[in-house]
Design a protein around this motif. Structure first.
Motif, PDB file in Angstrom:
ATOM      1  N   ASP A 258      -2.362  -0.249  -8.094  1.00 33.70           N
ATOM      2  CA  ASP A 258      -2.793   0.756  -9.071  1.00 33.70           C
ATOM      3  C   ASP A 258      -2.728   2.137  -8.436  1.00 33.70           C
ATOM      4  O   ASP A 258      -2.764   2.267  -7.204  1.00 33.70           O
TER       5      ASP A 258
ATOM      6  N   VAL B 259      -4.861   1.774 -19.863  1.00 22.47           N
ATOM      7  CA  VAL B 259      -4.089   1.832 -18.611  1.00 22.47           C
ATOM      8  C   VAL B 259      -2.762   1.127 -18.839  1.00 22.47           C
ATOM      9  O   VAL B 259      -2.722  -0.025 -19.286  1.00 22.47           O
ATOM     10  N   HIS B 260      -1.655   1.803 -18.526  1.00 26.57           N
ATOM     11  CA  HIS B 260      -0.340   1.213 -18.680  1.00 26.57           C
ATOM     12  C   HIS B 260      -0.125   0.126 -17.617  1.00 26.57           C
ATOM     13  O   HIS B 260      -0.503   0.302 -16.451  1.00 26.57           O
TER      14      HIS B 260
ATOM     15  N   THR C 269      -4.231   5.120 -14.067  1.00 29.10           N
ATOM     16  CA  THR C 269      -3.461   5.269 -15.305  1.00 29.10           C
ATOM     17  C   THR C 269      -2.323   4.257 -15.389  1.00 29.10           C
ATOM     18  O   THR C 269      -1.686   4.134 -16.430  1.00 29.10           O
ATOM     19  N   ARG C 270      -2.067   3.555 -14.266  1.00 31.11           N
ATOM     20  CA  ARG C 270      -0.969   2.584 -14.270  1.00 31.11           C
ATOM     21  C   ARG C 270      -1.267   1.470 -13.267  1.00 31.11           C
ATOM     22  O   ARG C 270      -1.786   1.714 -12.185  1.00 31.11           O
TER      23      ARG C 270
ATOM     24  N   GLN D 268     -10.225   4.158 -11.974  1.00 33.46           N
ATOM     25  CA  GLN D 268      -9.845   5.331 -12.765  1.00 33.46           C
ATOM     26  C   GLN D 268      -8.332   5.554 -12.702  1.00 33.46           C
ATOM     27  O   GLN D 268      -7.846   6.669 -12.538  1.00 33.46           O
TER      28      GLN D 268
ATOM     29  N   THR E 199      -4.410  -3.336 -21.513  1.00 35.66           N
ATOM     30  CA  THR E 199      -3.947  -2.001 -21.910  1.00 35.66           C
ATOM     31  C   THR E 199      -4.622  -1.554 -23.205  1.00 35.66           C
ATOM     32  O   THR E 199      -5.011  -0.384 -23.351  1.00 35.66           O
TER      33      THR E 199
END
Length: 431
Positions: free
Chosen positions: A374, A316-317, A355-356, A353, A311
């Protein structure tokens, strides 16, 4: 009725007896009519019939009997002396003595009658017929046998039909058996063909797998060489430069030992900072090669540490869910799960790409299941797995690690749903 005729002088002239024979005439006519009907039936009947006297000599016969014997009367020969001149055989073909023939037994009083006895007749021309015989004796008022009535039913055609039917049944049974054998052989042939096709497919798969293994081996060697090159470059470009900087600073410190204390302290701080950076880089290399926390504290702390660094580096969370019993796995299985998660996160950072990322580890009936999901962009799994080059090396490496311990690897990716990596691994110890 008696009538006496007298003359006028009273003397008898004529005396006659008159009897009424009308009934007798009617009886005689009826008898002749009955005999005529009997004769017609006797001659036209489909059964061979003949009568004989007590000595067995033929007295009368019908046309069917002559046809059965295969002989016609000789002109001038008395019917009473006529004999059929045929031989009798039992149904099995064995010879029958004259004294044992059905008619002889009836005339001798050994049998009261013969009903439906099967015999074989051999005629003068040596041809044979199968017949069924019925014989009834003729007796006088004292009960003495005076002759017999013989009836012969020609069953030659029926026997031939029965034999043909039995042959047909035998042929049908043989044909059924043959069909069964043909079906069995066809099934065996199909099974052999399928086995041959299966062996061919297995051989092709084996060759393909060998080729894949050779290709993978080359890729692994190339990956190892690339990794060595990267580490060498990092050591040369970072560690070596940092150590050179430290050496320069130390030389400066040596020359300027008598300089101003304030400048001296600043140079010391810069040297310390270079040393700290070098230590940090070395620790980072060590973690990438083999994280000490995995061996010292376990898989869950190692994953927490890796996700935290991930992270920090990518933004990225991440979220980890795992059960405590996971740490009871042996070291090899914990290492495999860690490497699979590490490689999956590397792919996320390079391509997704996202975000989580959610990492979930659950206990299942036969082992451990780990899912890494993801929310990034999707890709064609089949195309990547069949691609050549290093694009699929990470995925194949994850699969190889899991299959080494009997595990299973699966990856799913769909537009708008991101990508999910599933790793299942059997228990190494009781968990």
């Amino acid at each position: 009725m008696v009538a006496n005729l007298y003359s006028e002088n009273g003397h008898a002239v004529i005396q006659c007896n008159i009897r009424d024979i009308t009934e007798r005439k009617k009886a005689e006519q009826a008898l002749r009519a009955s005999e005529e009907r009997y004769r017609i039936l006797f001659e036209l009947g489909p059964v061979a019939v003949y009568s004989c006297d007590a000595a067995g000599m033929i007295q009368d016969f019908n046309a069917r009997a002559a046809e059965l014997w295969g002989r016609k009367p000789v002109p001038g020969e008395s019917n009473a002396r006529y004999c059929g001149s045929f031989k009798l055989f039992r149904p099995d073909g064995s010879s029958m003595r004259p004294a044992d023939c059905p008619m002889a037994e009836v005339l001798a009083g050994k049998k009261s009658e013969v009903r439906d006895q099967e015999v074989i007749i051999e005629r003068a021309d040596a041809s044979r017929l199968s017949c069924v015989v019925n014989i009834r004796p003729l007796k006088n008022q004292r009960g003495d046998v005076t002759g017999a009535i013989n009836c012969f039913y020609d069953i030659t055609e029926r026997k031939a039909v029965e034999v043909a039917q039995r042959r047909l049944e035998v042929l049908a049974a043989s044909n059924l058996k043959l069909e069964g054998e043909i079906t069995r052989r066809q099934a065996v042939e199909i099974a052999l063909k399928q086995s041959e096709q299966q062996q061919t497919r297995l051989l092709e798969q084996s060759r393909s797998m060998q080729e894949q293994l050779r290709h993978l081996s080359r890729q692994m060697l190339q990956a190892q060489e690339d990794e060595r090159k990267r580490i060498s470059r990092e050591l040369h470009d970072v560690i070596a430069q940092t150590l050179t900087g430290i050496n320069v600073r130390l030389a400066t410190l040596k020359k300027g030992a008598g300089c101003k204390p304030k400048d001296f302290d600043r140079d010391i701080e810069l040297a310390q900072k270079l040393v700290e950076d070098s230590v940090s880089i070395v620790h980072q290399f060590a973690r990438e090669l083999r994280p000490a926390v995995l061996d010292d504290l376990g898989l869950i702390p190692a994953l927490h540490s890796h996700l935290k660094n991930f992270t920090a580096q990518t933004g990225v969370h991440t979220h980890l869910t795992a059960f405590a019993g996971l740490e009871q796995l042996d070291t090899a299985r914990r290492t495999i799960l860690y490497r699979v998660a590490q490689e999956a996160l590397t792919n996320v950072s390079r391509h997704a790409q996202a975000t989580r990322v959610d990492v979930t580890i659950q206990k299942r009936t036969a082992g451990i299941g780990m899912k890494i999901h993801d929310n990034g962009k999707s890709f064609s799994v089949e195309r990547v797995l069949n691609a050549k080059g290093r694009k699929r090396l990470g995925l194949l490496g994850m699969r190889e690690r899991l299959e080494m311990v009997g595990g299973r690897f699966e990856i799913e990716s769909a537009p708008g749903q991101g990508t999910t990596v599933t790793a299942e691994i059997p228990f190494g110890k009781d968990v």
